[in-house]
Design a protein around this motif. Structure first.
Motif, PDB file in Angstrom:
ATOM      1  N   LEU A 139      32.852   9.651  63.967  1.00  0.00           N
ATOM      2  CA  LEU A 139      31.400   9.520  63.895  1.00  0.00           C
ATOM      3  C   LEU A 139      30.710  10.640  64.659  1.00  0.00           C
ATOM      4  N   ALA A 140      31.326  11.141  65.706  1.00  0.00           N
ATOM      5  CA  ALA A 140      30.740  12.228  66.495  1.00  0.00           C
ATOM      6  C   ALA A 140      30.634  13.520  65.683  1.00  0.00           C
ATOM      7  N   ALA A 165      38.667   7.191  68.379  1.00  0.00           N
ATOM      8  CA  ALA A 165      37.261   7.504  68.109  1.00  0.00           C
ATOM      9  C   ALA A 165      36.714   6.555  67.049  1.00  0.00           C
ATOM     10  N   GLU A 166      35.422   6.283  67.129  1.00  0.00           N
ATOM     11  CA  GLU A 166      34.778   5.458  66.104  1.00  0.00           C
ATOM     12  C   GLU A 166      34.701   6.291  64.826  1.00  0.00           C
ATOM     13  N   MET A 167      35.100   5.711  63.712  1.00  0.00           N
ATOM     14  CA  MET A 167      35.175   6.442  62.449  1.00  0.00           C
ATOM     15  C   MET A 167      34.021   6.051  61.526  1.00  0.00           C
TER      16      MET A 167
END
Length: 73
Positions: free
Chosen positions: A51-52, A37-39
């Motif tokens: 980020l979510a 996941a994008e952090m």
């Protein structure tokens, strides 16, 4: 000669034991959900989180609503 007979009996026992075991479960196909996941980093405490899951504000990204209120007022 005795050693050879004992070795054959042990090998036969191992073969018999392995042939009666249930087959292993089928391997699960790999899915794309395991992608990283994008952090993002919280502007208040520096915690890294996906980020979510982050709280976004005009001054940055936060880990909780409390930290957003603390920085942005």
């Amino acid at each position: 000669m005795k050693f050879l007979i004992v070795l054959l009996v042990v090998a036969f026992g191992i073969w018999l034991w392995r042939s009666r075991r249930p087959p292993p479960p089928p391997a699960k196909p790999r899915s794309r959900t395991g992608l990283p996941a994008e952090m993002a980093r919280c502007a208040a405490c520096g915690l890294h989180l996906p980020l979510a899951d982050a709280e976004r504000g005009p001054r940055g990204v936060y880990c909780s609503k409390e930290h957003r209120r603390q920085i942005e007022g």
